[in-house]
Motif scaffolding. Sequence first.
Motif, PDB file in Angstrom:
ATOM      1  N   ALA A 138      40.332  45.333  33.495  1.00 22.38           N
ATOM      2  CA  ALA A 138      40.974  44.297  34.319  1.00 22.38           C
ATOM      3  C   ALA A 138      40.589  44.429  35.789  1.00 22.38           C
ATOM      4  O   ALA A 138      40.609  43.444  36.528  1.00 22.38           O
ATOM      5  CB  ALA A 138      42.493  44.376  34.179  1.00 22.38           C
ATOM      6  N   ASN A 139      40.227  45.641  36.199  1.00 19.48           N
ATOM      7  CA  ASN A 139      39.887  45.882  37.606  1.00 19.48           C
ATOM      8  C   ASN A 139      38.399  46.116  37.812  1.00 19.48           C
ATOM      9  O   ASN A 139      37.986  46.721  38.808  1.00 19.48           O
ATOM     10  CB  ASN A 139      40.663  47.090  38.136  1.00 19.48           C
ATOM     11  CG  ASN A 139      42.149  46.817  38.220  1.00 19.48           C
ATOM     12  OD1 ASN A 139      42.561  45.716  38.549  1.00 19.48           O
ATOM     13  ND2 ASN A 139      42.960  47.801  37.902  1.00 19.48           N
ATOM     14  N   SER A 140      37.578  45.670  36.875  1.00 20.66           N
ATOM     15  CA  SER A 140      36.136  45.863  37.008  1.00 20.66           C
ATOM     16  C   SER A 140      35.399  44.659  36.447  1.00 20.66           C
ATOM     17  O   SER A 140      35.951  43.880  35.674  1.00 20.66           O
ATOM     18  CB  SER A 140      35.691  47.136  36.284  1.00 20.66           C
ATOM     19  OG  SER A 140      36.006  47.080  34.907  1.00 20.66           O
ATOM     20  N   PHE A 141      34.134  44.530  36.855  1.00 21.82           N
ATOM     21  CA  PHE A 141      33.309  43.437  36.329  1.00 21.82           C
ATOM     22  C   PHE A 141      31.962  43.981  35.880  1.00 21.82           C
ATOM     23  O   PHE A 141      31.475  44.999  36.371  1.00 21.82           O
ATOM     24  CB  PHE A 141      33.123  42.312  37.360  1.00 21.82           C
ATOM     25  CG  PHE A 141      32.249  42.676  38.532  1.00 21.82           C
ATOM     26  CD1 PHE A 141      30.865  42.504  38.490  1.00 21.82           C
ATOM     27  CD2 PHE A 141      32.808  43.179  39.699  1.00 21.82           C
ATOM     28  CE1 PHE A 141      30.064  42.835  39.571  1.00 21.82           C
ATOM     29  CE2 PHE A 141      32.015  43.523  40.794  1.00 21.82           C
ATOM     30  CZ  PHE A 141      30.641  43.343  40.733  1.00 21.82           C
ATOM     31  N   ILE A 170      33.266  35.892  40.622  1.00 27.16           N
ATOM     32  CA  ILE A 170      32.891  36.638  41.820  1.00 27.16           C
ATOM     33  C   ILE A 170      33.227  35.800  43.051  1.00 27.16           C
ATOM     34  O   ILE A 170      32.726  34.686  43.217  1.00 27.16           O
ATOM     35  CB  ILE A 170      31.391  36.974  41.815  1.00 27.16           C
ATOM     36  CG1 ILE A 170      31.021  37.783  40.557  1.00 27.16           C
ATOM     37  CG2 ILE A 170      31.020  37.736  43.081  1.00 27.16           C
ATOM     38  CD1 ILE A 170      31.751  39.095  40.409  1.00 27.16           C
ATOM     39  N   THR A 171      34.079  36.340  43.910  1.00 29.78           N
ATOM     40  CA  THR A 171      34.417  35.647  45.156  1.00 29.78           C
ATOM     41  C   THR A 171      33.651  36.241  46.338  1.00 29.78           C
ATOM     42  O   THR A 171      33.387  35.546  47.313  1.00 29.78           O
ATOM     43  CB  THR A 171      35.932  35.718  45.421  1.00 29.78           C
ATOM     44  OG1 THR A 171      36.349  37.088  45.434  1.00 29.78           O
ATOM     45  CG2 THR A 171      36.703  34.976  44.334  1.00 29.78           C
ATOM     46  N   GLY A 213      31.163  50.336  42.282  1.00 28.85           N
ATOM     47  CA  GLY A 213      32.080  50.374  43.418  1.00 28.85           C
ATOM     48  C   GLY A 213      32.047  49.158  44.311  1.00 28.85           C
ATOM     49  O   GLY A 213      32.839  49.069  45.261  1.00 28.85           O
ATOM     50  N   VAL A 214      31.176  48.187  44.029  1.00 28.01           N
ATOM     51  CA  VAL A 214      31.111  46.963  44.843  1.00 28.01           C
ATOM     52  C   VAL A 214      32.297  46.065  44.483  1.00 28.01           C
ATOM     53  O   VAL A 214      32.530  45.762  43.306  1.00 28.01           O
ATOM     54  CB  VAL A 214      29.791  46.213  44.612  1.00 28.01           C
ATOM     55  CG1 VAL A 214      29.799  44.873  45.352  1.00 28.01           C
ATOM     56  CG2 VAL A 214      28.618  47.062  45.067  1.00 28.01           C
ATOM     57  N   GLU A 229      38.962  40.466  44.830  1.00 23.85           N
ATOM     58  CA  GLU A 229      40.026  41.341  45.284  1.00 23.85           C
ATOM     59  C   GLU A 229      40.496  42.266  44.156  1.00 23.85           C
ATOM     60  O   GLU A 229      40.955  41.811  43.113  1.00 23.85           O
ATOM     61  CB  GLU A 229      41.214  40.528  45.814  1.00 23.85           C
ATOM     62  CG  GLU A 229      42.306  41.385  46.425  1.00 23.85           C
ATOM     63  CD  GLU A 229      43.418  40.562  47.044  1.00 23.85           C
ATOM     64  OE1 GLU A 229      44.396  41.170  47.532  1.00 23.85           O
ATOM     65  OE2 GLU A 229      43.318  39.321  47.036  1.00 23.85           O
ATOM     66  N   GLY A 230      40.328  43.562  44.373  1.00 20.30           N
ATOM     67  CA  GLY A 230      40.776  44.544  43.389  1.00 20.30           C
ATOM     68  C   GLY A 230      39.911  44.643  42.152  1.00 20.30           C
ATOM     69  O   GLY A 230      40.287  45.317  41.192  1.00 20.30           O
ATOM     70  N   VAL A 231      38.736  44.010  42.159  1.00 24.57           N
ATOM     71  CA  VAL A 231      37.835  44.024  40.995  1.00 24.57           C
ATOM     72  C   VAL A 231      36.489  44.609  41.429  1.00 24.57           C
ATOM     73  O   VAL A 231      35.824  44.044  42.296  1.00 24.57           O
ATOM     74  CB  VAL A 231      37.653  42.611  40.408  1.00 24.57           C
ATOM     75  CG1 VAL A 231      36.708  42.645  39.221  1.00 24.57           C
ATOM     76  CG2 VAL A 231      38.998  42.027  40.005  1.00 24.57           C
ATOM     77  N   TYR A 232      36.084  45.702  40.802  1.00 29.27           N
ATOM     78  CA  TYR A 232      34.912  46.448  41.262  1.00 29.27           C
ATOM     79  C   TYR A 232      33.819  46.508  40.194  1.00 29.27           C
ATOM     80  O   TYR A 232      34.087  46.533  39.001  1.00 29.27           O
ATOM     81  CB  TYR A 232      35.322  47.875  41.633  1.00 29.27           C
ATOM     82  CG  TYR A 232      36.327  47.922  42.762  1.00 29.27           C
ATOM     83  CD1 TYR A 232      35.910  47.990  44.091  1.00 29.27           C
ATOM     84  CD2 TYR A 232      37.690  47.865  42.504  1.00 29.27           C
ATOM     85  CE1 TYR A 232      36.830  48.013  45.129  1.00 29.27           C
ATOM     86  CE2 TYR A 232      38.624  47.889  43.535  1.00 29.27           C
ATOM     87  CZ  TYR A 232      38.189  47.956  44.844  1.00 29.27           C
ATOM     88  OH  TYR A 232      39.093  47.972  45.879  1.00 29.27           O
ATOM     89  N   GLY A 233      32.588  46.545  40.667  1.00 24.23           N
ATOM     90  CA  GLY A 233      31.456  46.692  39.773  1.00 24.23           C
ATOM     91  C   GLY A 233      31.369  48.095  39.208  1.00 24.23           C
ATOM     92  O   GLY A 233      31.885  49.051  39.807  1.00 24.23           O
TER      93      GLY A 233
END
Length: 416
Positions: free
Chosen positions: A147-150, A176-177, A228-229, A233-237
């Motif tokens: 949920a917190n990553s892409f 991606i925003t 880590g990118v 908001e709150g979603v990291y690679g």
Amino acid sequence: MTDGKRRRGLMAASALLGGVLVLSGCSGGDDNGSGDGGNGDSQSQVDEAAAKKSSEAQIKITPKDGSTNASINKAATVTVAKGTLTEVKLTTADGTPVEGEISADKKSWKPSVQLERATTYKLSVTAEDSEGRAAHENASFTTVSPANSFIGTFTPDDGSTVGVGMPVSINFDKAITNKAAVQKGITVTSTSGQEVACHWFNANRMDCRPEKYWQEGSTVTLKLALDGVEGAEGVYGVQQKTVTFKIGRNQVSYVDAKTKQMKVTQDGKTIRTIPISAGSPENKTYEGQMVISEKFKETRMNGATVGFTDDDGEGEYDIKDVPHAMRLSTSGTFIHGNYWGAKSIFGNVNTSHGCVGLQDVKGANDPNTPGAWFYNNSLIGDVVVVQNTGDKTIAPDNGLNGWNMSWEQWKAGSAL
């Protein structure tokens, strides 16, 4: 002096003398090495002796103990200063071991496999200093959750050979925003030296290509440095990956719906002309530059999936074994073999529901048919240019068809 005054004076002198005696007692203890001061020195000597027996090895674990949203790539790294690693154990919370490897100089350790998302891990580390004294360190951390990553699903595949029209296409599983940050983490280069630009079609898709088709024989490298990118908001690679693919021979095929012929060219020279049957006047084929994105020796085509239904809501056609089919668009445009149409239609009549048909046989087992020949001589990434259908140009994001945008339009879709 009266007796009362004498008594008060003696009491005061006695009290003062007592104070002096107390003070003298404290200072006298320092001088004689006894009392509290002596005990302090003794304790200091014990502490010093204990320190001399402790290991000088200094273990560092990343991430810190108790971390959450830890990277699945960079987490669980161990280093040691003033010593060497002797044992490192990484396990999941339920005790399942995770493979890892201590470096040749025994100064560092890292996992041999990528960690899983949303998982708690425990690290136990032992190191020794030059005198063989052991030091220990432990840590527990939890990796980033889905949920917190892409993640970006990309094409083409690593190690593949593709046609000159194959773009790098990345589809993200989260919107991606912060497109600029994500795009900075993605680089596409070619041994041809061609400039490569990336274009965002929407919040979930970014394609990259050069101004002209890729140079044949070149090698393209895609680097994903997204760990880590923050993509939103709150979603990291979480991806750290390098992908390379090779560009094959330069093959571009030209379908002319007016002449009902397809010219297959390599390096600009026609190597074969094949009769075709394109979309009927009622169901014209899109025009434009289309890239083969998938190949199927046989596949099912049902009109209901692309909006061709009869009065009962059933598909106008349902062919379960279409031979030598190659996808040209997401919406259902294919160039494929056709065994159900009379041979006389190819080169003479446009009869399809929008696809480009080539004469073929049922079962896809005759290599001598035009459909089989074109299938066997085509790569994913080859370009098929469709002309003179009377229909509109295909949308650039309908398949891998960004070549239908000018270079200026393409670069205008970059976030950088």
